[in-house]
Every structure is written in C-alpha cells, then in structure tokens.
Design an enzyme around this catalytic site. Structure first.
Site, PDB file in Angstrom:
ATOM      1  N   HIS A   1      -9.498   0.824   5.476  1.00 49.10           N
ATOM      2  CA  HIS A   1      -8.189   1.030   6.091  1.00 49.10           C
ATOM      3  C   HIS A   1      -8.352   1.933   7.317  1.00 49.10           C
ATOM      4  O   HIS A   1      -9.203   2.831   7.344  1.00 49.10           O
ATOM      5  CB  HIS A   1      -7.223   1.659   5.085  1.00 49.10           C
ATOM      6  N   LYS A  23       0.013   4.297  -0.204  1.00 48.31           N
ATOM      7  CA  LYS A  23      -0.644   5.462   0.391  1.00 48.31           C
ATOM      8  C   LYS A  23      -0.460   6.666  -0.549  1.00 48.31           C
ATOM      9  O   LYS A  23      -0.480   6.495  -1.756  1.00 48.31           O
ATOM     10  CB  LYS A  23      -0.123   5.693   1.812  1.00 48.31           C
ATOM     11  N   ASN A  25       0.857  -1.190   0.000  1.00 52.51           N
ATOM     12  CA  ASN A  25       0.000   0.000   0.000  1.00 52.51           C
ATOM     13  C   ASN A  25       0.890   1.237   0.000  1.00 52.51           C
ATOM     14  O   ASN A  25       1.488   1.578   1.022  1.00 52.51           O
ATOM     15  CB  ASN A  25      -0.912  -0.014   1.233  1.00 52.51           C
ATOM     16  N   GLU A  67      -4.890  -5.351  10.708  1.00 56.93           N
ATOM     17  CA  GLU A  67      -3.900  -4.307  10.917  1.00 56.93           C
ATOM     18  C   GLU A  67      -4.131  -3.631  12.272  1.00 56.93           C
ATOM     19  O   GLU A  67      -4.959  -2.720  12.380  1.00 56.93           O
ATOM     20  CB  GLU A  67      -3.988  -3.248   9.814  1.00 56.93           C
ATOM     21  N   GLY A  86       2.950   1.981  11.297  1.00 58.11           N
ATOM     22  CA  GLY A  86       3.878   3.102  11.268  1.00 58.11           C
ATOM     23  C   GLY A  86       4.647   3.324  12.554  1.00 58.11           C
ATOM     24  O   GLY A  86       5.412   4.284  12.657  1.00 58.11           O
ATOM     25  N   GLU A 106      -6.767   4.390   8.321  1.00 53.18           N
ATOM     26  CA  GLU A 106      -6.650   5.820   8.023  1.00 53.18           C
ATOM     27  C   GLU A 106      -7.958   6.378   7.471  1.00 53.18           C
ATOM     28  O   GLU A 106      -8.309   7.530   7.729  1.00 53.18           O
ATOM     29  CB  GLU A 106      -5.495   6.048   7.045  1.00 53.18           C
ATOM     30  N   SER A 116       3.863  -2.358  10.478  1.00 51.77           N
ATOM     31  CA  SER A 116       5.318  -2.392  10.667  1.00 51.77           C
ATOM     32  C   SER A 116       5.936  -3.698  10.168  1.00 51.77           C
ATOM     33  O   SER A 116       6.859  -4.249  10.782  1.00 51.77           O
ATOM     34  CB  SER A 116       5.690  -2.140  12.141  1.00 51.77           C
TER      35      SER A 116
END
Length: 263
Positions: free
Chosen positions: A105, A15, A13, A175, A181, A107, A221
């Site tokens: 996702h 992003k 991904n 996730e 991250g 985000e 990660s």
C-alpha cells in the site's frame, strides 16, 4: 461492467480505524444491510480489511454466523517467524482464516519506506501461506507529471511479481497516490488506461490465462457516486475502498454498484 468471468471484488481497507468491538458491530450491520438489499455475493464479492487486533473477532463472527463476507489483513511480514517485534507473519493470518492480505500500500511504501524488494518478498510470503495478496501499485502526482500514466505502476508490478509463477492467485490494486484521500478520484478512463497496461504486463509475467483471470481494482477516493463509472471499464474488476469503507451506507451502496451501473 466487465464482460469477463472475473468476479468483481469490493474491498474495504479500514486502515487504523475501529477497535474489535466496533468491528463486530460494523460487520454485523454490513451483512444485514447487504442481506436486506438481496445482495448476490456470488456475483460481487465483498471483503473487509480490519486492523490486526480486530481479525479474531471478525473471523469468529463471520464463521459463527456464516456471513458471506470475506476478510483479510492490512499487511504481513516477509518473514515466517523470529525476532521481528511488531511484525505479523502470513502464517498467523492464514491461521485466522484470512483469504486476503494487502501488500505494498502507498502508505507502507511512503511512511515505512518499503521498497520494491520488500514488497516482492511480502507477495511471496503471502502466496506461500495460502493468502491472496492484494498488490497495490500507483504513482504520485510528481511521478505522473514526470513519467506519464502507467510507467510507475507498471514498474512496481514487474518488481513485485518478479518471482511469481504462472497460476498464482493475486489481485492487483491500482491506487494513484494523488487520488487517495483527496476527494479527487481518477476518471474511469484514466483508471482503464492504467489497468489495461497492467493486464498487458501480467500476460508477460504470469501468462495469458492467469492474466485474464487476475482481478484489477481501482482505489483512490472511491464512493457510491463514482463506482459505476469505474465498473463499466473492461479491465477494472472492483475497488479498494478507503475512507468510504467506514461509512456503512456508503460502502453498502458501493458494493451494490450493479444497481446503478446503467445510470
């Protein structure tokens, strides 16, 4: 390594990174790197998820050069067409020969306030247009402390697939938000614990056969140094890779996890 017939999927991904020219260069180099390494794409599928503005360039390159890579969109609209400025229809992604699309996702859930109902509508839209939704589920650190492992991902999975019928082709990506991250991934055992719970719920929702065929990815990660541990777990069938998917050497090494799964 999973003992099933599920083909592992390593998905990158990107992003909001790389313009269409950078995307062309990256995909070319990735294909060359994996070819030089004699990567078996039938044994381990590799897919990239560029920004929408890159997709036509990526499609043209992969099609013209017959590259064995797959690709997909990072999001889609719940609607087919209409007055939805900035939205991307699943029909558009399908017309670009996308095989996959990421849905739900963290985000999108956090920054764009996407709730379970919207995620479910997007899953339905993806399936309607012949796309395989990569459905993301995961908990925050607060969720983990309050509800324990798997409770939130399971609830998100049930809500997203409420209207999905047996036989649907989907991918689930676990996730944990606290790992994305952060540089601090879940342990392979933590990922397996949640993945096993998710597969049990899939049996309830879409039946034993479809659940057994559904790939469950881990994301958060992920890097070359830890991918082998995840891929040793019986219910983990690949990875949804974020930042490391922008590093050619790192992502190529992740895709070749079979070479160091026994280390």
């Amino acid at each position: 390594m999973t003992g099933t017939t599920r083909t592992p999927l390593i998905a990158g991904n990107w992003k909001m990174n790389l313009d269409h020219l950078q995307a062309i260069a990256f995909v070319q180099k990735l294909a060359w790197s994996l070819k030089d390494a004699r990567h078996d794409f039938d044994a381990v599928e590799v897919a990239v998820f560029p920004p929408f503005t890159d997709l036509r360039s990526v499609q043209t390159l992969i099609s013209a050069d017959k590259l064995p890579l797959k690709f997909g969109g990072q999001d889609l609209s719940a609607y087919d067409s209409g007055a939805y400025t900035g939205e991307i229809s699943g029909a558009f992604l399908s017309a670009l020969d996308c095989q996959y699309v990421i849905v739900g996702h963290s985000e999108r859930r956090t920054l764009h306030n996407e709730g379970d109902d919207e995620v479910a509508a997007k899953v339905a839209a993806a399936i309607k247009h012949g796309l395989v939704p990569v459905l993301c589920v995961g908990e925050t650190a607060e969720d983990l402390e309050k509800h324990g492992p798997s409770a939130v991902p399971v609830a998100q999975l049930k809500a997203a697939l409420a209207g999905v019928k047996d036989g649907a082709n989907i991918v689930v990506a676990y996730e944990p938000v606290w790992a994305i991250g952060s540089g601090q991934a879940a342990t392979p055992e933590q990922a397996e614990q949640v993945a096993a719970q998710l597969r049990a719920v899939l049996v309830e929702l879409i039946g034993q056969e479809s659940a057994a065929a559904t790939r469950i990815l881990y994301g958060g990660s992920v890097k070359a140094a830890n991918i082998a541990g995840f891929m040793r777990q019986p219910n983990v069938d690949g990875a949804l890779v974020g930042g490391a998917s922008l590093d050619l050497t790192e992502f190529s090494s992740i895709a070749q996890f079979q070479k160091h799964v026994g280390t």
